[in-house]
Motif scaffolding. Sequence first.
Motif, short mmCIF file in Angstrom:
data_model
loop_
_atom_site.label_atom_id
_atom_site.label_comp_id
_atom_site.label_asym_id
_atom_site.label_seq_id
_atom_site.Cartn_x
_atom_site.Cartn_y
_atom_site.Cartn_z
N LEU A 435 0.83 -1.20 0.00
CA LEU A 435 0.00 0.00 0.00
C LEU A 435 0.86 1.26 0.00
O LEU A 435 0.62 2.21 -0.78
CB LEU A 435 -0.90 -0.02 1.24
N GLN A 436 1.89 1.28 0.84
CA GLN A 436 2.74 2.46 0.90
C GLN A 436 3.54 2.65 -0.39
O GLN A 436 3.81 3.79 -0.80
CB GLN A 436 3.68 2.38 2.12
N ARG A 437 3.91 1.56 -1.05
CA ARG A 437 4.58 1.69 -2.35
C ARG A 437 3.64 2.34 -3.37
O ARG A 437 4.06 3.19 -4.15
CB ARG A 437 5.06 0.32 -2.85
N ASP A 438 2.39 1.91 -3.35
CA ASP A 438 1.41 2.49 -4.28
C ASP A 438 1.15 3.96 -3.95
O ASP A 438 1.01 4.80 -4.84
CB ASP A 438 0.10 1.71 -4.23
N LEU A 439 1.07 4.28 -2.67
CA LEU A 439 0.79 5.65 -2.25
C LEU A 439 1.94 6.59 -2.58
O LEU A 439 1.72 7.79 -2.78
CB LEU A 439 0.51 5.69 -0.75
N ALA A 440 3.14 6.05 -2.68
CA ALA A 440 4.31 6.89 -2.98
C ALA A 440 4.17 7.58 -4.33
O ALA A 440 4.79 8.62 -4.57
CB ALA A 440 5.58 6.06 -2.93
N GLY A 441 3.36 7.02 -5.22
CA GLY A 441 3.18 7.61 -6.53
C GLY A 441 1.99 8.55 -6.63
O GLY A 441 1.62 8.98 -7.72
N THR A 442 1.39 8.88 -5.49
CA THR A 442 0.21 9.75 -5.49
C THR A 442 0.56 11.15 -5.01
O THR A 442 1.59 11.37 -4.36
CB THR A 442 -0.90 9.19 -4.58
N ALA A 443 -0.35 12.08 -5.29
CA ALA A 443 -0.19 13.44 -4.80
C ALA A 443 -0.27 13.50 -3.28
O ALA A 443 0.30 14.41 -2.66
CB ALA A 443 -1.26 14.34 -5.41
N PHE A 444 -0.96 12.53 -2.67
CA PHE A 444 -1.08 12.53 -1.21
C PHE A 444 0.28 12.48 -0.54
O PHE A 444 0.45 12.98 0.58
CB PHE A 444 -1.90 11.31 -0.73
N ALA A 445 1.25 11.84 -1.19
CA ALA A 445 2.57 11.66 -0.61
C ALA A 445 3.55 12.76 -0.99
O ALA A 445 4.72 12.70 -0.63
CB ALA A 445 3.15 10.30 -1.04
N ALA A 446 3.05 13.78 -1.72
CA ALA A 446 3.93 14.89 -2.10
C ALA A 446 4.37 15.65 -0.85
O ALA A 446 3.98 15.34 0.26
CB ALA A 446 3.20 15.81 -3.08
N GLY A 447 5.17 16.69 -1.04
CA GLY A 447 5.91 17.29 0.07
C GLY A 447 5.15 18.08 1.10
O GLY A 447 5.73 18.46 2.12
N CYS A 448 3.88 18.37 0.89
CA CYS A 448 3.17 19.22 1.85
C CYS A 448 2.78 18.45 3.11
O CYS A 448 2.74 17.23 3.12
CB CYS A 448 1.91 19.81 1.21
N ALA A 449 2.45 19.20 4.18
CA ALA A 449 1.91 18.60 5.40
C ALA A 449 0.40 18.54 5.26
O ALA A 449 -0.22 19.49 4.79
CB ALA A 449 2.31 19.43 6.61
N SER A 450 -0.21 17.44 5.65
CA SER A 450 -1.66 17.32 5.57
C SER A 450 -2.15 16.33 6.61
O SER A 450 -1.37 15.57 7.19
CB SER A 450 -2.09 16.85 4.18
N TRP A 451 -3.49 16.32 6.82
CA TRP A 451 -4.06 15.38 7.78
C TRP A 451 -4.10 13.96 7.23
O TRP A 451 -4.48 13.04 7.94
CB TRP A 451 -5.44 15.83 8.23
#
Length: 484
Positions: A435-451
């Motif tokens: 799951l974390q490998r897949d998420l690494a390619g999403t905007a969710f994992a980009a550099g900003c801080a978020s909830w």
Amino acid sequence: MDEDFEIVIIGAGMSGLGMAARLKEAGRHTFTVLEKAASIGGTWRDNTYPGAACDVQSHLYWYSFGEQPDWSRTYAGQPEILHNLERFAESQGLTEHIRCGTEVTQATWSDEDGRWLLRTARGERLRARVLITAWGQLNLPAWADIEGAERFTGTQVHTARWPGDLDLSGKRVACIGSAASAVQLVPAIAEDTERLTVFQRSANYLLPRQDQALSDDERAGLLAEPHRYDELREGLYRERDGWAVGLRDDGNPVRGEFLRVAEDHLAGQVADEGLRERLTPDYAFGCKRVLISDDYYPAVSRDDVELVCEPITRIEPEGVRTADGRLHDVDVIVHATGFQPLDRTGGAEIVGRNLLTLREAWKNGPEAYLGVSVSGFPNMFMLYGPNTNLGHHSVLFMVECQIDYVLKALGSLDGDRDRTLDVAPEVQRRYNEELQRDLAGTAFAAGCASWYKTGDGRVVNNWPAGIEAYRERTAVFEPRDYTR
């Protein structure tokens, strides 16, 4: 004497009510739903602030089973959604199973008798073979941790705890926060206040909402011809599931089109160049929650509304002090500061095998297998658990996948009264690594801080793909993934 149930559900919001209805549909009646509040509704009971509404089209934001509501708008407001939830509970015969005002303080697993023992704030004790948590991801308000808040002499409220008698007419109001709740609240109160000051920490990507009332003829036609209702729902479903690729961080055309629409929306609604610059995000599209609104930009463009981007240093008796030394005198402070998404325990102490608590298991951030099962917590299933939130669609479709999965798991327990289901640690570990490998390619994992993330940047809230991918993963319950 302890009350004994086959199944206990914690929470009577959208997920808990949906699970209860499907249990009844499957002929399972030995269950109860424990709700800590005085009434049902979850987030739609709690969030009554002016302008509160759903960010998913009404005809998508509902269960696929039972009677479909007669929605009045493209995007329903909070009162209408809550009303339909109350009607749903009544029509599905759920009220007899629901205990409101019953807060679970502790649930402890016993290997000795294969049961969960639940204790409530009123001193009740219940036993259940299966525990289903449906307390959601966003139910514990997060108040801004600002020095001096306790010294403010005016009124302070949180959007998720809005007083029914609060009158903002002619008041000087501060709105701390500028994200999802604020984008709905600000336009709804701007005309009533004497002056409204919005404190923004970071700008948001905003897309047009295009909300409109449905005519009597449209509503009647959809109800009279169910196939039209189904076609509308299916069309919206397919369109929105296609948007998932737009949240991949790979420069795809869908992502580019969303960015263009957001930029055009801002340019078309905000004429002032300086204000437009302050409303322009400095992070990747989708890294934080993308919002929708037709009236937020016009609201913050009003002469009697001010957008403040200077950091808040403290709250003083008369108002809010910012880093430039300015004191913003206000009568009311509204904390539109969201929730505590990393606290997924519903406020209860959940104790699994070997006295392992859920808080301890999740000390580095929540994780589960398929967002449903947590190793070390037998016969416990979560609805809307870790990594099942979406950035593009109705989360109810994810919840329905989970409900179907739980029903299959219950079926595997039926043939063996001594059987327990505890997801194997290695199964959970492999799933979350993938799951974390897949998420690494999403905007969710980009550099900003978020909830969406833990402090170290691990995305623990969101699913990395479309709903169909999740439906496929949860379509089969595999008993070998679970140990006794």
